[in-house]
Design a protein around this motif. Structure first.
Motif, PDB file in Angstrom:
ATOM      1  N   SER A  52      25.743  26.479  39.623  1.00  0.00           N
ATOM      2  CA  SER A  52      24.344  26.066  39.734  1.00  0.00           C
ATOM      3  C   SER A  52      23.471  27.188  40.285  1.00  0.00           C
ATOM      4  N   VAL A  53      23.954  27.855  41.328  1.00  0.00           N
ATOM      5  CA  VAL A  53      23.189  28.964  41.903  1.00  0.00           C
ATOM      6  C   VAL A  53      23.057  30.093  40.886  1.00  0.00           C
ATOM      7  N   TYR A  54      24.110  30.358  40.144  1.00  0.00           N
ATOM      8  CA  TYR A  54      24.092  31.452  39.180  1.00  0.00           C
ATOM      9  C   TYR A  54      23.083  31.199  38.049  1.00  0.00           C
ATOM     10  N   VAL A  55      23.053  30.001  37.490  1.00  0.00           N
ATOM     11  CA  VAL A  55      22.262  29.778  36.276  1.00  0.00           C
ATOM     12  C   VAL A  55      20.780  29.557  36.540  1.00  0.00           C
ATOM     13  N   ALA A  56      20.386  29.236  37.765  1.00  0.00           N
ATOM     14  CA  ALA A  56      18.958  29.071  38.042  1.00  0.00           C
ATOM     15  C   ALA A  56      18.233  30.396  37.816  1.00  0.00           C
ATOM     16  N   ARG A  57      17.024  30.335  37.322  1.00  0.00           N
ATOM     17  CA  ARG A  57      16.252  31.551  37.031  1.00  0.00           C
ATOM     18  C   ARG A  57      15.861  32.252  38.336  1.00  0.00           C
ATOM     19  N   ARG A  58      15.370  33.477  38.221  1.00  0.00           N
ATOM     20  CA  ARG A  58      14.788  34.163  39.376  1.00  0.00           C
ATOM     21  C   ARG A  58      13.651  33.309  39.924  1.00  0.00           C
ATOM     22  N   GLY A  59      13.677  33.043  41.206  1.00  0.00           N
ATOM     23  CA  GLY A  59      12.642  32.214  41.813  1.00  0.00           C
ATOM     24  C   GLY A  59      12.842  30.727  41.600  1.00  0.00           C
ATOM     25  N   GLY A  60      13.944  30.351  40.947  1.00  0.00           N
ATOM     26  CA  GLY A  60      14.192  28.943  40.680  1.00  0.00           C
ATOM     27  C   GLY A  60      14.759  28.218  41.892  1.00  0.00           C
ATOM     28  N   ALA A  61      15.011  26.923  41.704  1.00  0.00           N
ATOM     29  CA  ALA A  61      15.434  26.073  42.812  1.00  0.00           C
ATOM     30  C   ALA A  61      16.695  25.308  42.451  1.00  0.00           C
ATOM     31  N   ILE A  62      17.586  25.203  43.423  1.00  0.00           N
ATOM     32  CA  ILE A  62      18.743  24.325  43.321  1.00  0.00           C
ATOM     33  C   ILE A  62      18.513  23.239  44.360  1.00  0.00           C
ATOM     34  N   VAL A  63      18.285  22.013  43.922  1.00  0.00           N
ATOM     35  CA  VAL A  63      17.996  20.923  44.854  1.00  0.00           C
ATOM     36  C   VAL A  63      19.197  19.991  44.872  1.00  0.00           C
ATOM     37  N   THR A  64      19.743  19.780  46.071  1.00  0.00           N
ATOM     38  CA  THR A  64      21.014  19.078  46.190  1.00  0.00           C
ATOM     39  C   THR A  64      20.886  17.877  47.108  1.00  0.00           C
ATOM     40  N   CYS A  65      21.535  16.781  46.719  1.00  0.00           N
ATOM     41  CA  CYS A  65      21.453  15.557  47.516  1.00  0.00           C
ATOM     42  C   CYS A  65      22.819  14.985  47.861  1.00  0.00           C
ATOM     43  N   ALA A  66      23.891  15.583  47.399  1.00  0.00           N
ATOM     44  CA  ALA A  66      25.206  14.993  47.647  1.00  0.00           C
ATOM     45  C   ALA A  66      26.279  16.015  47.337  1.00  0.00           C
ATOM     46  N   SER A  67      27.523  15.598  47.544  1.00  0.00           N
ATOM     47  CA  SER A  67      28.663  16.476  47.269  1.00  0.00           C
ATOM     48  C   SER A  67      29.859  15.615  46.901  1.00  0.00           C
ATOM     49  N   THR A  68      29.777  14.972  45.753  1.00  0.00           N
ATOM     50  CA  THR A  68      30.825  14.017  45.394  1.00  0.00           C
ATOM     51  C   THR A  68      32.160  14.689  45.110  1.00  0.00           C
ATOM     52  N   SER A  69      32.155  16.006  44.806  1.00  0.00           N
ATOM     53  CA  SER A  69      33.414  16.712  44.567  1.00  0.00           C
ATOM     54  C   SER A  69      33.847  17.549  45.770  1.00  0.00           C
ATOM     55  N   GLY A  70      33.122  17.461  46.871  1.00  0.00           N
ATOM     56  CA  GLY A  70      33.439  18.225  48.068  1.00  0.00           C
ATOM     57  C   GLY A  70      32.197  18.859  48.647  1.00  0.00           C
ATOM     58  N   TYR A  71      32.094  18.837  49.980  1.00  0.00           N
ATOM     59  CA  TYR A  71      30.847  19.279  50.607  1.00  0.00           C
ATOM     60  C   TYR A  71      30.892  20.690  51.191  1.00  0.00           C
ATOM     61  N   MET A  72      32.024  21.380  51.069  1.00  0.00           N
ATOM     62  CA  MET A  72      32.081  22.781  51.482  1.00  0.00           C
ATOM     63  C   MET A  72      31.768  23.646  50.262  1.00  0.00           C
ATOM     64  N   HIS A  73      30.484  23.965  50.082  1.00  0.00           N
ATOM     65  CA  HIS A  73      30.027  24.688  48.901  1.00  0.00           C
ATOM     66  C   HIS A  73      30.283  26.190  49.045  1.00  0.00           C
ATOM     67  N   GLU A  74      30.582  26.833  47.925  1.00  0.00           N
ATOM     68  CA  GLU A  74      30.724  28.281  47.890  1.00  0.00           C
ATOM     69  C   GLU A  74      29.923  28.823  46.718  1.00  0.00           C
ATOM     70  N   PHE A  75      29.199  29.904  46.965  1.00  0.00           N
ATOM     71  CA  PHE A  75      28.449  30.557  45.885  1.00  0.00           C
ATOM     72  C   PHE A  75      28.302  32.032  46.216  1.00  0.00           C
ATOM     73  N   ASP A  76      27.963  32.810  45.215  1.00  0.00           N
ATOM     74  CA  ASP A  76      27.744  34.243  45.387  1.00  0.00           C
ATOM     75  C   ASP A  76      26.306  34.451  45.848  1.00  0.00           C
ATOM     76  N   ASN A  77      26.147  34.822  47.104  1.00  0.00           N
ATOM     77  CA  ASN A  77      24.808  34.886  47.689  1.00  0.00           C
ATOM     78  C   ASN A  77      23.943  35.973  47.073  1.00  0.00           C
ATOM     79  N   ARG A  78      24.538  36.945  46.396  1.00  0.00           N
ATOM     80  CA  ARG A  78      23.724  37.973  45.744  1.00  0.00           C
ATOM     81  C   ARG A  78      22.754  37.359  44.742  1.00  0.00           C
ATOM     82  N   TYR A  79      23.224  36.320  44.036  1.00  0.00           N
ATOM     83  CA  TYR A  79      22.369  35.694  43.028  1.00  0.00           C
ATOM     84  C   TYR A  79      21.298  34.810  43.658  1.00  0.00           C
ATOM     85  N   LEU A  80      21.463  34.503  44.929  1.00  0.00           N
ATOM     86  CA  LEU A  80      20.439  33.725  45.634  1.00  0.00           C
ATOM     87  C   LEU A  80      19.397  34.646  46.255  1.00  0.00           C
TER      88      LEU A  80
END
Length: 444
Positions: free
Chosen positions: A325-353
């Protein structure tokens, strides 16, 4: 509750209902405090929610100041009910005890049992002191935000109240029962063109999707936005898809089967990704994500929407999908999250954020104003319920298990005092205009 009581509540006028004796006990779906360790040592994925949920008679609470006692005609299953039944990630009795320690009327919420459920459609039976807007006989739905509003932080946005809780999850006397106790500021008008079960299915997910996607407190969606929606035919995603289409945005619907893809097409969506066919594997193993799959996923999205990028990602699966999700959002885009049904310890590559100036927005349910606005769209027939089936209260364990194992689509309802799915409709003229949309998820 006997059928005569239910029939009277459904059909009588205000004065008759006000004079109707309230039963001392009622049937409810409960968890038992004594069983809260029953799944200790068992992985969450292997737990059986049907074993922890019991249908029992419990004492009827008296509505206090600002509260209302509701005869519940129907309710529905949300993922917080799954968490409750699994005693995961924590036992909900911890929430009840914490609430009780705040004192006053909250103390009665700490009990040997927890009446669960965060949705209802029903009839007001009694109101406590100070309630002016609602009276016995009113047909209502309830949203699940419980607030105290004694602290200043909550008066700009009630979701920021330090004492904000989710009714039926972090409080007792929830909606999977014949009676329920709510605060009067949880109540909203029931849509006359919907059955009890249909009306009960929208409260939590519709309000959550509204805040997450439409509200200024969420993604603040605009016409023309491209919106990636995970689980687009599910309980939450099906409302997000409707809001995107109604608001002039383009939903990119991610689903897990052809049947769910067909539902999205029926709603009007054109850009659909069936993970069951395209087989995206975002994790190589338990600890390692696969950026090549993120890229393949992003290329597929751009192929579907004419080379453009995603403005908003509507997130709720959590750990499994968040890196993508973080990767595919455009530059300046938003990832809006309300839950974690598959697990709440999220991991992403912060460079893309950080380098692409993206935003992660946390969104949790909705304040009363947002819930009211979302319900207003239901009442006016602009947004439609996504009920696919309804179980009797006696089979609530099976209903919860269906949601836990994703055997459902849309929302799964529960009939509490309503004898069948077709009860509760009072505006047939409006219903006839929207019959196709109302029954969409049942057909599939």
């Amino acid at each position: 509750m006997d059928s005569a009581f239910a029939e009277t509540v459904e059909n009588a006028g205000s004065a008759e209902i006000a004079a109707l004796p309230v039963p001392d006990h009622y049937r409810a779906a409960v968890l038992r405090r004594a069983e809260q360790t029953m799944f200790d040592g068992v992985p969450a994925a292997e737990r059986d929610p049907a074993k922890s949920i019991h249908i029992e008679d419990v004492p009827t609470p008296e509505p206090g100041p600002g509260e209302a006692l509701i005869a519940v005609m129907a309710s529905s299953i949300n993922y917080n009910t799954v968490w409750s039944a699994l005693f995961s990630p924590v036992s909900t009795f911890a929430f009840l005890d914490r609430y009780a320690r705040t004192g006053g009327s909250a103390a009665r919420h700490s009990l040997p049992y927890h009446v669960i459920g965060s949705d209802l459609a029903g009839v007001v039976l009694r109101t406590g002191p100070g309630v002016r807007r609602w009276r016995p006989g009113d047909r209502v739905v309830a949203h699940c935000l419980s607030v105290e509003l004694e602290d200043p932080e909550g008066h700009d946005d009630a979701m920021l109240d330090p004492q904000q809780r989710i009714w039926g999850y972090e409080t007792n006397y929830g909606g999977l029962a014949e009676l329920a106790l709510v605060k009067a500021n949880q109540l909203m008008p029931k849509a006359g063109h919907l059955s009890w079960a249909e009306a009960a299915s929208s409260g939590l997910v519709n309000s959550t999707a509204y805040r997450q996607l439409v509200s200024r407190n969420g993604a603040d969606m605009r016409q023309g936005d491209n919106i990636l929606i995970w689980g687009a035919a599910g309980g939450l995603g099906s409302y997000a898809t409707q809001y995107a289409l109604a608001g002039g945005a383009t939903p990119i619907c991610v689903v897990s089967s052809e049947r769910k893809a067909a539902i999205c097409r029926d709603m009007g969506a054109e850009a659909i990704i069936d993970r069951g066919v395209e087989n995206y594997q975002f994790w190589r193993d338990e600890r390692t994500q696969d950026p090549r799959e993120w890229r393949r996923f992003g290329e597929r999205i751009r192929e579907l929407i004419g080379g453009e990028h995603v403005d908003i990602v509507f997130e709720h699966p959590g750990r499994e999908t968040f890196g993508a999700s973080v990767y595919v959002a455009r530059r300046g885009g938003a990832i809006v999250t309300c839950a974690s049904t598959s697990g709440y310890m999220h991991e992403f590559d912060n460079r893309y954020l950080w380098m692409h100036l993206k935003r992660i927005i946390g969104s949790h349910f909705a304040n009363y104003r947002e819930a009211w606005q979302a319900n207003r769209l239901i009442v006016r027939g602009r947004i439609h319920p996504t009920l696919s089936c309804a179980y009797p209260l006696s089979e609530v364990g099976t209903a919860v298990d269906d949601v836990f194992h994703n055997r459902h689509h849309g929302k799964v309802g529960v009939l509490c005092m309503s004898p069948s799915e077709d009860h509760g409709i009072t505006d047939q003229a409006l219903r006839s205009k929207h019959e196709h949309a109302i029954n969409r998820f049942r057909r599939f």
